[in-house]
Design an enzyme around this catalytic site. Structure first.
Site, PDB file in Angstrom:
ATOM      1  N   CYS A 128      50.313 -45.979  30.958  1.00  0.00           N
ATOM      2  CA  CYS A 128      48.979 -46.099  31.539  1.00  0.00           C
ATOM      3  C   CYS A 128      48.895 -45.269  32.823  1.00  0.00           C
ATOM      4  CB  CYS A 128      48.669 -47.587  31.770  1.00  0.00           C
ATOM      5  SG  CYS A 128      47.060 -47.958  32.510  1.00  0.00           S
ATOM      6  N   HIS A 178      44.848 -50.394  23.865  1.00  0.00           N
ATOM      7  CA  HIS A 178      45.477 -49.948  25.104  1.00  0.00           C
ATOM      8  C   HIS A 178      46.396 -51.041  25.663  1.00  0.00           C
ATOM      9  CE1 HIS A 178      45.550 -47.398  28.747  1.00  0.00           C
ATOM     10  NE2 HIS A 178      45.787 -48.543  29.351  1.00  0.00           N
ATOM     11  N   ASP A 191      41.772 -47.238  21.731  1.00  0.00           N
ATOM     12  CA  ASP A 191      42.074 -47.096  23.150  1.00  0.00           C
ATOM     13  C   ASP A 191      40.852 -46.555  23.870  1.00  0.00           C
ATOM     14  OD1 ASP A 191      43.071 -46.546  25.679  1.00  0.00           O
ATOM     15  OD2 ASP A 191      44.988 -45.816  24.947  1.00  0.00           O
TER      16      ASP A 191
END
Length: 280
Positions: free
Chosen positions: A167, A245, A213
């Site tokens: 991330c 995600h 995502d």
């Protein structure tokens, strides 16, 4: 934490002094948002220790003598910082023979500081953009310095380095891959990536991606791959059906499929590193 937690300062300058508004850049992988703050806290007892490297808290976990391959993984965490989840992933790299180090560029100010649990909303008035800008500026400037300090403290003439980011950590993987300081890199469910991040990489990159995502959707992912192909970069894409995600660092281990995806992501990243460092 209650809503009385102090909010980050509203500083929209990067470390170079330039304004950094989200609208200034065309992101392929969007900035962190609500999808990055959710997830499952994983159970387990990390076995590493926290050390200060250039005044940055760093989780350090060493492989066993029998498995040690002499190489180093540099780990750049998601918005949860050096959480229990991150430490357990770092332990996984150590199990594979790597000395693994996780940089806490949030320095005690991860998103979890502003929430009692993963289900809590962020405090009313929390300035996500200011929080993000503050930590992006610090990480962008200090990741190279921290990596150099790691090399000085833990490296030898034979040591090779790889890097992985989840991330928030993805841009720093690309930042390192644009140098000759690492031999390969990987990221999972990235944020904060622009086209330049892909055009600048000089070494092999693995992308571990979720089908669903919001931050790095199908169109953006395909554009990133087009860039890597056009620029003749060395890359590999993992794409996991049905997950979203955060799957690789914060997926639900009680869900058999999510657990499999998380474990396959880690296994694929380790295999990628082994290919470029150990087996080649």
């Amino acid at each position: 934490m209650s809503s009385k937690q102090p909010h980050p300062p509203s500083d929209n300058k990067t470390s170079s002094g330039l304004e950094m508004a989200d609208s200034d850049y065309k992101y392929l992988a969007k900035p962190p948002s609500a999808c990055c703050f959710a997830g499952t806290i994983h159970k387990g007892t990390p076995r590493g220790n926290v050390e200060e490297i250039l005044n940055v808290p760093t989780y350090v976990v060493k492989p066993s003598e029998e498995k040690a391959n002499g190489h180093v993984v540099l780990y750049f965490p998601d918005v949860w910082g050096i959480s229990n989840n991150a430490c357990l992933l770092l332990d996984g790299f150590a199990d594979a023979g790597y000395l693994a180090l996780g940089m806490d560029y949030f320095r005690g100010d991860p998103i979890s500081k502003y929430r009692l649990s993963k289900n809590d909303p962020l405090p009313e008035g929390f300035d996500q953009a200011a929080w993000r800008t503050k930590h992006v500026a610090f990480a962008t400037e200090n990741v190279p310095k921290w990596a150099a300090a790691v090399r000085e403290k833990f490296g030898s003439d034979k040591t090779k380095y790889v890097c992985v980011g989840y991330c928030f950590g993805a841009p720093y993987v690309c930042q390192m891959l644009a140098t000759d300081e690492v031999s390969a890199g990987a990221f999972a469910h990235p944020t904060l990536l622009r086209e330049e991040h892909f055009t600048s990489v000089k070494h092999p990159l693995l992308l571990s991606c979720a089908e669903h995502d919001h931050a790095f959707d199908t169109e953006a992912r395909r554009k990133a791959i087009d860039i890597l192909q056009r620029e003749k970069k060395v890359y590999h894409l993992q794409l996991f059906y049905g997950v979203s995600h955060g799957f690789a660092s914060k997926g639900d281990p009680d869900n058999p499929y999510q657990r499999w995806c998380k474990e396959q992501s880690l296994r694929g990243i380790i295999d990628w590193f082994d290919l470029w460092l150990v087996k080649s």
